[in-house]
Motif scaffolding. Sequence first.
Motif: not given
Ligand code: SER
Length: 603
Positions: A71, A89, A165, A206, A229-231
């Motif tokens: 990122r 992640m 998100w 998340n 979708d979790t991270g």
């Molecule tokens: N896409 C979400 C995030 O990046 C959950 O993985 O936080």
Amino acid sequence: MKPLTSRQLKQLYLRFFKEKGHAIIPSASLVPENDPTVLFTTAGMHPLVPFLLGQPHPLGRRLANAQKCIRTQDIDEVGDETHTTFFEMMGNWSLGDYFKDEAIGMSHEFLLSKDWLDLDPERLSVTCFVGDGDAPKDEEAAGIWMKLGVPKERIAFLPKKDNWWGPAGSTGPCGPDTEMFYWTPNDIPAPKVFDPKDKRWVEIWNDVFLQYNKNKEGRYEPLRMRNVDTGLGLERVTMILQGKTNIFDIESFKPVIEKIVSLSGQGITEGNRRSFRIIADHMRAATFILGDEKGIAPSNVDQGYILRRYIRRCVRHGRLLGIEEDFCRDVAGIVIDIHKGDYPELEKNKQFVLTELDKEENRFKETLDAGIGFFNKIADGKRAVSGKDAFLLFQSHGFPVEMTKELMQEKGLQISASFDKEFDEEFQRHQELSRLATEKKFKSGLADTQMETIKLHTATHLLHAALKKVLGPDVNQKGSNITVERLRFDFSYDKKVTPEQLKQVEDMVNEAIRKKMTVIREEMTIEEAKAEGATALFAGKYGEKVSVYSAGDFSKEVCTGPHVGNTGELGHFRILKEESVAAGIRRIKAIVAPEPEQKYMSH
Ligand code: SER
């Protein structure tokens, strides 16, 4: 609480989700293939977008993995306790299967159950979406947390900026999320009331509920197929499990920091800490980018530019720490040793990683001192440092513009409002490509962009098949990159492709388009696919189910998709350019455009 290493945590997470019926998928490349919307994979969901948009995944509706991510937008925060530009992640996904109840239930169980992480419930807080004109307050998520025992005072409701998100400002699947925060100080009890602004609460996980589609008019339509979708941030949770308060102290970062300490010959102080952390993070990012299968090297565009920035910033911070000798390869060597178990590509591409680092470090060192001298002369003089000066520093001394800005900040100099504009104007005067073009953003929206790129993706399959037919079966894909405008295809072939051959390839693809062949997707094991003569670039695991896309009897390839339903949708195919990119590798750029208009002779 269990003092696990990051690798142990990773394995435990994957085991937990496997027991809950999830298929474990591999980490995708850091460089997204066939996706013009981002330079790097920024989350585990990124490579899964086609499946989140409704295409069936060959491994089912429940998936989980560990994904290497970059990122770049977090770059200015590197140096604090919890931010890095590279991180791993952990993610789990439901593709139209479970939703809020089960997703939150699983997150809660994994974090707090004695059988799993056994974290302290007294130190957990969560945020949920507060609601606005587009979508209601997420009482449902909050209710689930409360049923699980999270007190009301530990649930904060926040707006879209924090708890939503999806591709911001564009079209596509999106929805509210619920984020989990953990109280990091070990010696101060967590306050009863959660204050999300207090940085001692650190976000660790998340859960995103993709339940809307943002349409072209900007309206949010409820989706029939709702996804999760979790991270989870691997380094952050490891930090908590190991009782640390910053991620650079965890076992997978410590040897990197220690190496930099020994190279610098000085201890860490309040004043120099940031430089140590920047080098540790950026060298890890650079090692993973260079070590990725895509063969990205430092350059002035796209991923290569970000890589260059990372390495050059390291070299400058190394200089600040008094490191005189070349050091990048030593630090990268440690990074490779730590991560090669999970990412064998790092070991495989080690020579490339180290050689490129050496080259870039030395290239920059030649101009660094002169550049700093030049900067100081302007900065100490009467006039302000302008965007034009920044361009000179870039052009003559190889200073990425961000580095000049950093130098200005260190000297307490104002960056004028017109600085970026001046730099870009100067840049554009000298080069065809604007720096802004390298920081690609969603512009026309995910859905529109997808339409164009899907066409080019199918065209890429046709091109690949035609090349094999014209040049021989040994021609193989070496890389593919698609933007909204064009496809770019790299393939193995050791001679120039003649204009006649190119014409033949082009005609063959157009013939396949003219025939309006149906494109079908089948699921089979990798062995079955190969037996049917499908082109399979990536060796999958034995028995693993894969998707195979065929366009009539013209092309058959193992691929995750997506593709158009019929080749007739593509329009006219045209090759723009053929060139060499490396020894034995050629590159073709091509477009698809609406059929050329029929020209009538007038009498
Ligand atoms: N896409 C979400 C995030 O990046 C959950 O993985 O936080």
